[in-house]
Design a protein around this motif. Sequence first.
Motif, short mmCIF file in Angstrom:
data_model
loop_
_atom_site.label_atom_id
_atom_site.label_comp_id
_atom_site.label_asym_id
_atom_site.label_seq_id
_atom_site.Cartn_x
_atom_site.Cartn_y
_atom_site.Cartn_z
N LYS A 55 5.83 2.27 -0.54
CA LYS A 55 4.59 2.18 -1.27
C LYS A 55 4.27 0.74 -1.65
N MET A 56 5.28 -0.02 -2.04
CA MET A 56 5.08 -1.43 -2.36
C MET A 56 4.53 -2.18 -1.15
N ILE A 57 5.13 -1.92 0.01
CA ILE A 57 4.72 -2.61 1.24
C ILE A 57 3.31 -2.19 1.63
N GLU A 58 3.01 -0.90 1.49
CA GLU A 58 1.67 -0.40 1.79
C GLU A 58 0.63 -1.06 0.90
N THR A 59 0.95 -1.16 -0.39
CA THR A 59 0.03 -1.79 -1.34
C THR A 59 -0.21 -3.25 -0.98
N TYR A 60 0.85 -3.94 -0.62
CA TYR A 60 0.73 -5.34 -0.24
C TYR A 60 -0.17 -5.49 0.98
N ASN A 61 0.09 -4.70 2.00
CA ASN A 61 -0.68 -4.81 3.24
C ASN A 61 -2.14 -4.40 3.05
N THR A 62 -2.38 -3.42 2.19
CA THR A 62 -3.74 -2.96 1.93
C THR A 62 -4.58 -4.04 1.24
N HIS A 63 -3.96 -4.78 0.34
CA HIS A 63 -4.70 -5.76 -0.46
C HIS A 63 -4.63 -7.18 0.09
N LYS A 64 -3.86 -7.37 1.13
CA LYS A 64 -3.68 -8.72 1.68
C LYS A 64 -5.02 -9.30 2.17
N GLY A 65 -5.36 -10.46 1.68
CA GLY A 65 -6.56 -11.15 2.13
C GLY A 65 -7.86 -10.59 1.60
N LYS A 66 -7.79 -9.67 0.64
CA LYS A 66 -9.00 -9.05 0.11
C LYS A 66 -9.25 -9.49 -1.34
N LYS A 67 -10.52 -9.36 -1.77
CA LYS A 67 -10.90 -9.64 -3.15
C LYS A 67 -11.55 -8.38 -3.73
N PHE A 68 -11.17 -8.04 -4.92
CA PHE A 68 -11.75 -6.85 -5.56
C PHE A 68 -13.26 -7.02 -5.73
N ALA A 69 -13.66 -8.23 -6.05
CA ALA A 69 -15.10 -8.49 -6.28
C ALA A 69 -15.94 -8.17 -5.06
N ASP A 70 -15.36 -8.33 -3.86
CA ASP A 70 -16.10 -8.06 -2.64
C ASP A 70 -16.31 -6.58 -2.41
N THR A 108 10.50 -4.32 5.75
CA THR A 108 9.99 -3.06 6.28
C THR A 108 10.99 -2.43 7.25
N LYS A 109 11.51 -3.24 8.14
CA LYS A 109 12.47 -2.73 9.13
C LYS A 109 13.82 -2.41 8.49
N LYS A 110 14.22 -3.25 7.54
CA LYS A 110 15.55 -3.14 6.97
C LYS A 110 15.73 -1.88 6.13
N ILE A 111 14.71 -1.51 5.34
CA ILE A 111 14.88 -0.34 4.49
C ILE A 111 15.01 0.93 5.32
N GLU A 112 14.27 1.01 6.42
CA GLU A 112 14.34 2.21 7.25
C GLU A 112 15.68 2.27 7.98
N GLY A 113 16.09 1.16 8.57
CA GLY A 113 17.35 1.13 9.29
C GLY A 113 18.54 1.40 8.40
#
Length: 213
Positions: free
Chosen positions: A196-211, A168-173
């Motif tokens: 967008k990849m990082i956002e998707t990862y953070n959004t779905h981290k620790g979550k289950k679609f079924a929930d 995250t830090k490296k791509i911006e710098g």
Amino acid sequence: MDTQDKELFKKVYEVYYNLHPSAESLPKFKFYYLHRQWFFPNHIDLVLENIQKFQSKYYPNADLKVALFAGLLHDAGLVYERTEANPDGHENRSCEYVKMLLPQFGCTSEFVASVCEAIEATDSKTPPTTDESLLVRNADAYSHLTSIHFFAKAYFAEDVETYIEWFTKKIEGTLNKLTIQELISETTPMVVSYRKMIETYNTHKGKKFADSI
């Protein structure tokens, strides 16, 4: 560069190449990427190729010899006299290596100083002041953004969370280090995709679609 300069470059390249450890001598931990069989073809050589291309296209008045030696040695501090995991300040160690190595090959103090000035500009906190430093800074940043480098670092990282934080830090710098508008325009869409990849990862981290049903 003339024939004599090319021969000098080849000799220095070989010495620096052998400063890096061989793959067979390292365990596969987070610094494994610095082994010579990976680091040179996937970063150093790409930077040198970029310097050649960018010099003729964007900085025709830049001293190619200075830029190539700086491009070759700009990351020497990642291995030379490194005592801790944090890579911060490796540009200073790279210059120390330059000041130690190049005089052994008869390089003048003026040439060494110019090489160091260009190396220092690869640090995002150090503004480039010469055509050579601009050339090397752009060649380095462009290499990171357009090669497998960032993704390979995931393999070399301790864990995915550490990698995502670093990425995250490296791509911006790295994007901010570019000063050539054409290169900025080319690489910005890549960085947008990475975000967008990082956002998707953070959004779905620790979550289950079924929930969510």
